[in-house]
Design an enzyme around this catalytic site. Sequence first.
Site, PDB file in Angstrom:
ATOM      1  CD  GLU A   8      20.699 -48.310 -10.803  1.00 50.86           C
ATOM      2  OE1 GLU A   8      20.385 -47.114 -10.633  1.00 50.86           O
ATOM      3  OE2 GLU A   8      20.567 -49.153  -9.917  1.00 50.86           O
TER       4      GLU A   8
ATOM      5  NE  ARG B 236      13.878 -34.261 -19.996  1.00 52.25           N
ATOM      6  CZ  ARG B 236      14.844 -33.454 -20.334  1.00 52.25           C
ATOM      7  NH1 ARG B 236      14.849 -32.888 -21.519  1.00 52.25           N
ATOM      8  NH2 ARG B 236      15.829 -33.220 -19.516  1.00 52.25           N
TER       9      ARG B 236
ATOM     10  CB  CYS C 146      -5.746 -23.199 -20.509  1.00 52.74           C
ATOM     11  SG  CYS C 146      -6.779 -23.665 -21.890  1.00 52.74           S
ATOM     12  CD  GLU C 147      -0.148 -24.772 -16.719  1.00 52.18           C
ATOM     13  OE1 GLU C 147       0.839 -24.402 -16.074  1.00 52.18           O
ATOM     14  OE2 GLU C 147      -0.958 -25.626 -16.330  1.00 52.18           O
TER      15      GLU C 147
HETATM   16  N1  LLP Z   1      19.275 -44.912 -11.281  1.00 46.92           N
HETATM   17  C1  LLP Z   1      18.572 -44.200 -10.370  1.00 46.92           C
HETATM   18  C2  LLP Z   1      18.566 -44.651  -8.977  1.00 46.92           C
HETATM   19  C3  LLP Z   1      17.878 -43.037 -10.773  1.00 46.92           C
HETATM   20  O1  LLP Z   1      17.219 -42.315  -9.884  1.00 46.92           O
HETATM   21  C4  LLP Z   1      17.918 -42.632 -12.134  1.00 46.92           C
HETATM   22  C5  LLP Z   1      17.210 -41.449 -12.591  1.00 46.92           C
HETATM   23  C6  LLP Z   1      18.649 -43.427 -13.032  1.00 46.92           C
HETATM   24  C7  LLP Z   1      19.316 -44.556 -12.571  1.00 46.92           C
HETATM   25  C8  LLP Z   1      18.732 -43.116 -14.499  1.00 46.92           C
HETATM   26  O2  LLP Z   1      19.359 -41.903 -14.726  1.00 46.92           O
HETATM   27  P1  LLP Z   1      19.723 -41.488 -16.233  1.00 46.92           P
HETATM   28  O3  LLP Z   1      20.779 -42.458 -16.728  1.00 46.92           O
HETATM   29  O4  LLP Z   1      18.490 -41.573 -17.039  1.00 46.92           O
HETATM   30  O5  LLP Z   1      20.231 -40.107 -16.105  1.00 46.92           O
HETATM   31  N2  LLP Z   1      12.814 -36.663 -15.452  1.00 46.92           N
HETATM   32  C9  LLP Z   1      14.151 -36.101 -15.465  1.00 46.92           C
HETATM   33  C10 LLP Z   1      15.195 -37.148 -15.123  1.00 46.92           C
HETATM   34  C11 LLP Z   1      14.951 -37.845 -13.794  1.00 46.92           C
HETATM   35  C12 LLP Z   1      15.982 -38.884 -13.456  1.00 46.92           C
HETATM   36  C13 LLP Z   1      15.600 -39.651 -12.231  1.00 46.92           C
HETATM   37  N3  LLP Z   1      16.485 -40.704 -11.844  1.00 46.92           N
HETATM   38  C14 LLP Z   1      14.406 -35.463 -16.825  1.00 46.92           C
HETATM   39  O6  LLP Z   1      13.520 -35.473 -17.681  1.00 46.92           O
HETATM   40  O7  LLP Z   1      15.480 -34.897 -17.056  1.00 46.92           O
END
Ligand code: LLP
Length: 428
Positions: free
Chosen positions: A273, A312, A344-345
């Site tokens: 994933e 981020r 505004c922060e």
């Molecule tokens: N599978 C599951 C069950 C997950 O919870 C996630 C990410 C992924 C796959 C995908 O992970 P990746 O390959 O993208 O690392 N918003 C945060 C990242 C949150 C990730 C949440 N879960 C950021 O901007 O760094």
Amino acid sequence: MTEFDYQDGEMCAERVRLGAIAESVGTPFYCYSTAALTRNYAAFRDAFQGRDATICYAMKANDNLAVLKTLGDLGAGADVVSGGELRRAIRAGVPAERIVFSGVGKTREELELALDEDILQINVESVPELDLLSEVAAGKGTAVEIAIRVNPDVDANTHDKIATGRREDKFGIDIEVAAEAYARAAELPGIEPVSVAVHIGSQLTELGPFRAAFGEVARLVERLRGEGHGIARLDLGGGLGISYRDETPPSPADYAAMADEVVGHLGCRLLIEPGRAIAGTAGVLVARVIYVKQGRARGHVILDAAMNDLIRPAMYQAWHDIRPVREPGPGAALAPVDVVGPVCETGDTFARGRELPPLEAGDLVVFDDAGAYGAVMASAYNARPLTPEVLVHGDSFAEVRARPSHDQMVNLESFAGWQETPARRGAA
Ligand code: LLP
């Protein structure tokens, strides 16, 4: 060479000038490259070539329909975490038999939708969810193939907010008691426990934590098989990091070789994933400088993009390279400036003391590596419209999500029945 680079003194996305897109759709905007999405997806596909593996793109990273369609057409499945994402994946043409559904808080309605769409697998994260799913499936007279997502108690060594595999994290079922959950699952009507899932976090830059988690999963599979469960699939989650600054994450090929070593002997079909590693480097956020202000400590470059467009840096202290769209001359002097948005922060600060060539009002800049967790995490804070999204392909570009008008944004709101509706200026 990336798909976002200078050509004849101006930054382009593939062969399209970012300045031309800015003239057409206005700023700020997200811009994605079909070539980069394709290359990043192909790196995983090639890494797992010859294995029984499906790449279920974690669409939480970027759920734009045109991005999903690009990846779906290449053969990707989808990892979804809500009914909304499931509907988007189906709408973009991702086949249901390549969709897995993860998440700690799936509602009855979401589980019903997943069963109605007949997706590949639901990753169950708690015993109450298992019981509810059984009730829903049995009620529909059907059976559903599930994985139990286990929590292996492995520290992913990443930012605290995106580590998910430590015992205290809210995700999955403690691996120590997972066998009991499988025993229960096997007894429940409508449930076929055929798979084990794990995901320990995001933006991992080393293989060690993956190896530790997959090793725990392998041991569990052997035990479960010994107890009579027919485990045929493993969902290894996502999490492979990218280089925002100077990180050196393993390649998809290194990751696949490690997975082979640790779980290959089990002969399971693999689901993976990846989200960030596919979408991250395939997108930039383009913004315009509104003002340059000389503060007492440092200069402030004030952009028309803000924390609501790209959260981020504010949320994870994340680094995104910032580059001017007009290529700086070879001798351009760098000076430290704070790059900020208009919200505004003080948290609305993209970078402090960033060494940048001179910028003036009207100049365009890009934030690199903003294709993942950029547009999807945007909000309308300060009544700022959601940022439009553009997809580039060779020398063509298309606006694949429009900037909403102010009317569209307020149309979901109304005054309460006991309030008098103010007359609109200019209205008859
Ligand atoms: N599978 C599951 C069950 C997950 O919870 C996630 C990410 C992924 C796959 C995908 O992970 P990746 O390959 O993208 O690392 N918003 C945060 C990242 C949150 C990730 C949440 N879960 C950021 O901007 O760094």
